[in-house]
Design a protein around this motif. Structure first.
Motif, PDB file in Angstrom:
ATOM      1  N   VAL A   1       0.831  -1.204   0.000  1.00 52.98           N
ATOM      2  CA  VAL A   1       0.000   0.000   0.000  1.00 52.98           C
ATOM      3  C   VAL A   1       0.870   1.261   0.000  1.00 52.98           C
ATOM      4  N   SER A   2       1.987   1.202   0.741  1.00 55.62           N
ATOM      5  CA  SER A   2       2.840   2.387   0.859  1.00 55.62           C
ATOM      6  C   SER A   2       3.428   2.809  -0.476  1.00 55.62           C
ATOM      7  N   THR A   3       3.639   1.863  -1.397  1.00 53.60           N
ATOM      8  CA  THR A   3       4.184   2.213  -2.705  1.00 53.60           C
ATOM      9  C   THR A   3       3.195   3.030  -3.536  1.00 53.60           C
ATOM     10  N   LEU A   4       1.926   3.058  -3.138  1.00 55.59           N
ATOM     11  CA  LEU A   4       0.903   3.818  -3.859  1.00 55.59           C
ATOM     12  C   LEU A   4       0.827   5.264  -3.378  1.00 55.59           C
ATOM     13  N   LEU A   5       1.547   5.580  -2.300  1.00 52.71           N
ATOM     14  CA  LEU A   5       1.542   6.928  -1.767  1.00 52.71           C
ATOM     15  C   LEU A   5       2.313   7.876  -2.678  1.00 52.71           C
ATOM     16  N   PRO A   6       2.072   9.188  -2.556  1.00 52.36           N
ATOM     17  CA  PRO A   6       2.928  10.140  -3.268  1.00 52.36           C
ATOM     18  C   PRO A   6       4.396   9.863  -2.943  1.00 52.36           C
ATOM     19  N   PHE A   7       5.258  10.018  -3.931  1.00 54.49           N
ATOM     20  CA  PHE A   7       6.645   9.591  -3.795  1.00 54.49           C
ATOM     21  C   PHE A   7       7.333  10.165  -2.561  1.00 54.49           C
ATOM     22  N   LYS A   8       7.235  11.473  -2.363  1.00 47.04           N
ATOM     23  CA  LYS A   8       7.951  12.087  -1.233  1.00 47.04           C
ATOM     24  C   LYS A   8       7.416  11.602   0.101  1.00 47.04           C
ATOM     25  N   LEU A   9       6.123  11.318   0.163  1.00 45.01           N
ATOM     26  CA  LEU A   9       5.552  10.786   1.399  1.00 45.01           C
ATOM     27  C   LEU A   9       6.037   9.357   1.637  1.00 45.01           C
ATOM     28  N   PHE A  10       6.125   8.573   0.566  1.00 49.34           N
ATOM     29  CA  PHE A  10       6.643   7.209   0.659  1.00 49.34           C
ATOM     30  C   PHE A  10       8.057   7.212   1.219  1.00 49.34           C
ATOM     31  N   VAL A  11       8.905   8.096   0.685  1.00 51.06           N
ATOM     32  CA  VAL A  11      10.294   8.186   1.169  1.00 51.06           C
ATOM     33  C   VAL A  11      10.332   8.674   2.605  1.00 51.06           C
ATOM     34  N   ALA A  12       9.541   9.702   2.907  1.00 53.40           N
ATOM     35  CA  ALA A  12       9.552  10.275   4.252  1.00 53.40           C
ATOM     36  C   ALA A  12       9.164   9.243   5.311  1.00 53.40           C
ATOM     37  N   ILE A  13       8.146   8.448   5.035  1.00 51.22           N
ATOM     38  CA  ILE A  13       7.702   7.438   6.000  1.00 51.22           C
ATOM     39  C   ILE A  13       8.799   6.407   6.227  1.00 51.22           C
ATOM     40  N   ASN A  14       9.430   5.966   5.149  1.00 53.94           N
ATOM     41  CA  ASN A  14      10.465   4.941   5.272  1.00 53.94           C
ATOM     42  C   ASN A  14      11.704   5.452   5.996  1.00 53.94           C
ATOM     43  N   ILE A  15      12.100   6.696   5.756  1.00 53.38           N
ATOM     44  CA  ILE A  15      13.282   7.235   6.419  1.00 53.38           C
ATOM     45  C   ILE A  15      12.968   7.585   7.873  1.00 53.38           C
ATOM     46  N   GLN A  16      11.800   8.134   8.126  1.00 49.37           N
ATOM     47  CA  GLN A  16      11.415   8.493   9.495  1.00 49.37           C
ATOM     48  C   GLN A  16      11.471   7.278  10.423  1.00 49.37           C
ATOM     49  N   ARG A  17      10.956   6.164   9.964  1.00 51.28           N
ATOM     50  CA  ARG A  17      10.884   4.984  10.820  1.00 51.28           C
ATOM     51  C   ARG A  17      12.227   4.258  10.937  1.00 51.28           C
ATOM     52  N   ALA A  18      13.231   4.731  10.180  1.00 58.12           N
ATOM     53  CA  ALA A  18      14.541   4.087  10.235  1.00 58.12           C
ATOM     54  C   ALA A  18      15.323   4.465  11.484  1.00 58.12           C
ATOM     55  N   PHE A  19      14.937   5.569  12.120  1.00 59.58           N
ATOM     56  CA  PHE A  19      15.687   6.063  13.278  1.00 59.58           C
ATOM     57  C   PHE A  19      15.014   5.653  14.578  1.00 59.58           C
ATOM     58  N   ALA A  20      15.825   5.370  15.581  1.00 59.13           N
ATOM     59  CA  ALA A  20      15.300   5.026  16.892  1.00 59.13           C
ATOM     60  C   ALA A  20      14.653   6.254  17.533  1.00 59.13           C
TER      61      ALA A  20
END
Length: 260
Positions: free
Chosen positions: A137-156
């Motif tokens: 489902v996340s791949t269907l999001l707007p590109f910048k939002l997709f990237v932001a979600i993935n990078i945000q959750r990468a940090f503790a």
């Protein structure tokens, strides 16, 4: 900054440190949507005593080129660079997708890999049904939002928000085609049944709070290695920048041990 044209891409790289330094060269390989500067702390530290090499993978950072559809393609770029630099034996140090590239190199060129370091990486991408659906489902999001979600959750939790925003902006600058094709390459990556063939001493360092590539998956990988040392760090998925000094110290302890 030196560049190399290879396989339809122009790779930007750095090649520093004394050629007659201590030990074989360290080759730092960054992860998905990142760039060579993820390794700033480690690169600067080791460049004082040994040869160190790092690059922006194709389509990432300052390098050009289309995204790779397989991890093998990215590994081939690294081999081409090392051949160009006349580096025979080396120690790949890979973070996340870079760790997948490192394992590919160790399997394809065992005679060239003296030791190996895997940071927040795994040998097989495995998803529960619910997580797989969420990712689809996340791949269907707007590109910048997709990237932001993935990078945000990468940090503790607790990592400075302003630094996370800077990493999100840098990742979102990676072309969409590169991001999505490399994302597919990671999802298809699977060498878990082959890592028992890797005899090079291996250091596996993983963040306890890594939810991108969970600790349980790393431990499954580590159990398949014939000669691996595992270290768990109080961090998320971005160990090179979350706990740079601790990671640098662990690398130093590992790569300075004489080979058997």
């Amino acid at each position: 900054m030196p560049q190399l044209e290879v396989n339809g891409a122009v790779l930007v790289y750095e090649n520093e440190g004394p050629r007659d330094g201590d030990g074989v060269p360290l080759v730092f390989i960054h992860g998905w949507t990142a760039n060579r500067h993820r390794w700033d702390d480690q690169f600067a530290h080791f460049a004082t005593g040994r040869r160190v090499i790092r690059l922006d993978l194709r389509g990432h950072g300052e390098s050009t080129g289309a995204g790779a559809r397989t991890i093998d393609e990215l590994a081939a770029d690294v081999v081409a660079l090392l051949d160009h630099l006349e580096v025979d034996r080396f120690v790949p140090v890979g973070h996340s997708m870079g760790g997948m590239i490192a394992q590919t190199l160790a399997l394809a060129h065992p005679e060239r890999v003296g030791r190996m370091v895997l940071v927040d990486s795994i040998s097989r991408m495995t998803y529960s049904r619910s997580r797989g659906l969420l990712l689809a489902v996340s791949t269907l999001l707007p590109f910048k939002l997709f990237v932001a979600i993935n990078i945000q959750r990468a940090f503790a939790p607790g990592f400075p928000k302003e630094k996370i925003r800077a990493y999100i902006e840098a990742s979102a600058a990676t072309p969409r085609e590169v991001v999505m094709t490399c994302y597919g390459a990671m999802r298809a990556f699977d060498v878990l049944d082959r890592v028992g063939e890797i005899t090079a001493p291996t250091l596996i360092v993983h963040g306890y709070h890594d939810i991108q590539l969970p600790l349980s998956q790393m431990l499954r990988m580590a159990n398949a290695y014939p000669d691996a040392v595992v270290r768990i760090v109080d961090a998320g998925h971005e160990l090179p920048v979350e706990k740079p000094a601790q990671l640098t110290a662990l690398l130093g302890q590992f790569v300075t041990v004489p080979a058997a």
